[in-house]
Write an enzyme that holds these catalytic residues in place. Sequence first.
Site, PDB file in Angstrom:
ATOM      1  N   TYR A 169       0.852  -1.189   0.000  1.00 21.66           N
ATOM      2  CA  TYR A 169       0.000   0.000   0.000  1.00 21.66           C
ATOM      3  C   TYR A 169       0.886   1.235   0.000  1.00 21.66           C
ATOM      4  O   TYR A 169       1.837   1.328   0.771  1.00 21.66           O
ATOM      5  CB  TYR A 169      -0.898  -0.003   1.243  1.00 21.66           C
ATOM      6  CG  TYR A 169      -1.762   1.229   1.391  1.00 21.66           C
ATOM      7  CD1 TYR A 169      -2.827   1.457   0.528  1.00 21.66           C
ATOM      8  CD2 TYR A 169      -1.510   2.155   2.398  1.00 21.66           C
ATOM      9  CE1 TYR A 169      -3.627   2.584   0.665  1.00 21.66           C
ATOM     10  CE2 TYR A 169      -2.305   3.287   2.540  1.00 21.66           C
ATOM     11  CZ  TYR A 169      -3.355   3.491   1.670  1.00 21.66           C
ATOM     12  OH  TYR A 169      -4.142   4.614   1.809  1.00 21.66           O
ATOM     13  N   ASP A 264       9.351   2.770  -0.773  1.00 18.39           N
ATOM     14  CA  ASP A 264       8.390   3.489   0.056  1.00 18.39           C
ATOM     15  C   ASP A 264       8.692   3.122   1.504  1.00 18.39           C
ATOM     16  O   ASP A 264       8.346   2.048   1.980  1.00 18.39           O
ATOM     17  CB  ASP A 264       6.968   3.077  -0.347  1.00 18.39           C
ATOM     18  CG  ASP A 264       5.898   3.713   0.527  1.00 18.39           C
ATOM     19  OD1 ASP A 264       6.241   4.358   1.534  1.00 18.39           O
ATOM     20  OD2 ASP A 264       4.704   3.549   0.210  1.00 18.39           O
ATOM     21  N   LYS A 292       5.762   9.841   8.602  1.00 10.94           N
ATOM     22  CA  LYS A 292       5.551   9.385   9.973  1.00 10.94           C
ATOM     23  C   LYS A 292       6.627   9.855  10.941  1.00 10.94           C
ATOM     24  O   LYS A 292       6.518  10.922  11.531  1.00 10.94           O
ATOM     25  CB  LYS A 292       5.372   7.864  10.015  1.00 10.94           C
ATOM     26  CG  LYS A 292       4.121   7.376   9.260  1.00 10.94           C
ATOM     27  CD  LYS A 292       3.898   5.899   9.441  1.00 10.94           C
ATOM     28  CE  LYS A 292       2.715   5.376   8.636  1.00 10.94           C
ATOM     29  NZ  LYS A 292       1.412   5.802   9.144  1.00 10.94           N
TER      30      LYS A 292
END
Length: 457
Positions: A169, A264, A292
């Site tokens: 994802y 990613d 994050k």
Amino acid sequence: MLESLKKMFSGNEGDMPVNTGGKPDISREKSAELYEKAKNYFPGGVNSPVRAFKSVYGTPLFIQKGDGCFVWDADGNQFIDFCGSWGPLILGHNNAKVREKVTEVMQNGMSFGAPTALENELAELIIKNNKLVEKIRFTSSGTEAVMSAIRLARGYTGRDKIIKFEGCYHGHSDSLLVKAGSGLVTFGETSSAGVPKSFAQETIVIPLNDTEALKKAFEQFKDEVAAVIIEGIPANNGLLMQDAEYIQFLQHICKENKALLIFDEVITGFRLGFEGAAGHYGIKPDIVTYGKIIGGGLPVGMYGASAEIMSHISPDGGVYQAGTLSGNPVAMAAGIAQLTELLRSGFYKDLNNKASEFAESIQRFATARNYKLKVFHVGSIFWLAFTDKDKIQCAEDIDPASMEKFKVMHRELLNRGIYLGPSGYEVGFVSAAHTKIELEKAKRAIFDSLDVVFRNK
């Protein structure tokens, strides 16, 4: 990945069977009231789908406070937290040094839409200690960082197609909200309403851990592939750890075909180590995306590459990307404070050892009891999977029926003061704020909860 997410959110809210675990259910009265009110304002009552608790029992918990490794909900229930805002809080909630730095910077204003020295300070901190990037660009989210990295890869190579992997994802940008069609190598099929088929046609979706599929993709779309994108270690749909040989092959075939390799690292970046999964595997991707952790709990994202590749980004080059809040001083301040702590000698060694002992203790308990459970872990990330497989490396290896056991465990853990993300597909995080005392309490709660799960099977 998106299909599992859809199943996750299709449950009935309030689906709470009679408690047979011997531990009384926590009060959710105030959370339930807030949730009913929220449904008047937001689709499904939430601002991100997984928060709706559709894949676990009961109403969503509305969190009121966090400190250290603890969170408290609106009903006053206290939990040892292993969600950590889905990964950013590697130092724990409300870390004093992060809070003090943010408070200091906020005295001078919160947003200018103009350059500040804080952007330079955080960039220097990252680039000096991370050999994977020479220049970077800050964004406001991981999704934005990945979307921009894809555009950069296309602009740099002059090609349009992207290869991604089923089970990974990369945020909710249109070209990546796709799933695999039928066949080994296929154009992506849209997995969300509102994504035009023409967008999905530029994305090729193949299985993880399948070298033949990757070879065939490059053969079938020779000289058309701009980039291959993969999560550093896929951690949005279970913890799908890939063999080092596969990652090395991935890098080799990209170079061979003059395509870029995008890692990613929104979850794994600065979590496994300062160089994330790329450092873990010992490779250098062409473009890396982060998020994050670099914001210390505030909204931020970042992508970076060599100076030569990044020279294609506007205003130096023709690949346009901009953002009003990019490099926001408050987020930069939080990032500076948090990353400074991560660079402390022994930080990652101590954290990863603590997380490893925690995960392995749970595994030893499950094995001794003959329970069908595996605790996959890397660095300070762990995933409790109800399986007897020693490896799960692709989405197809996850048994959807196993999520019923997770639902029971999640409820039992909440009743024992342990907070995990509300989905069996999600990973957990150990933070620097988790002490041996809290980890021991959490282990005992997990042991008791597993006894209930397998007693009621």
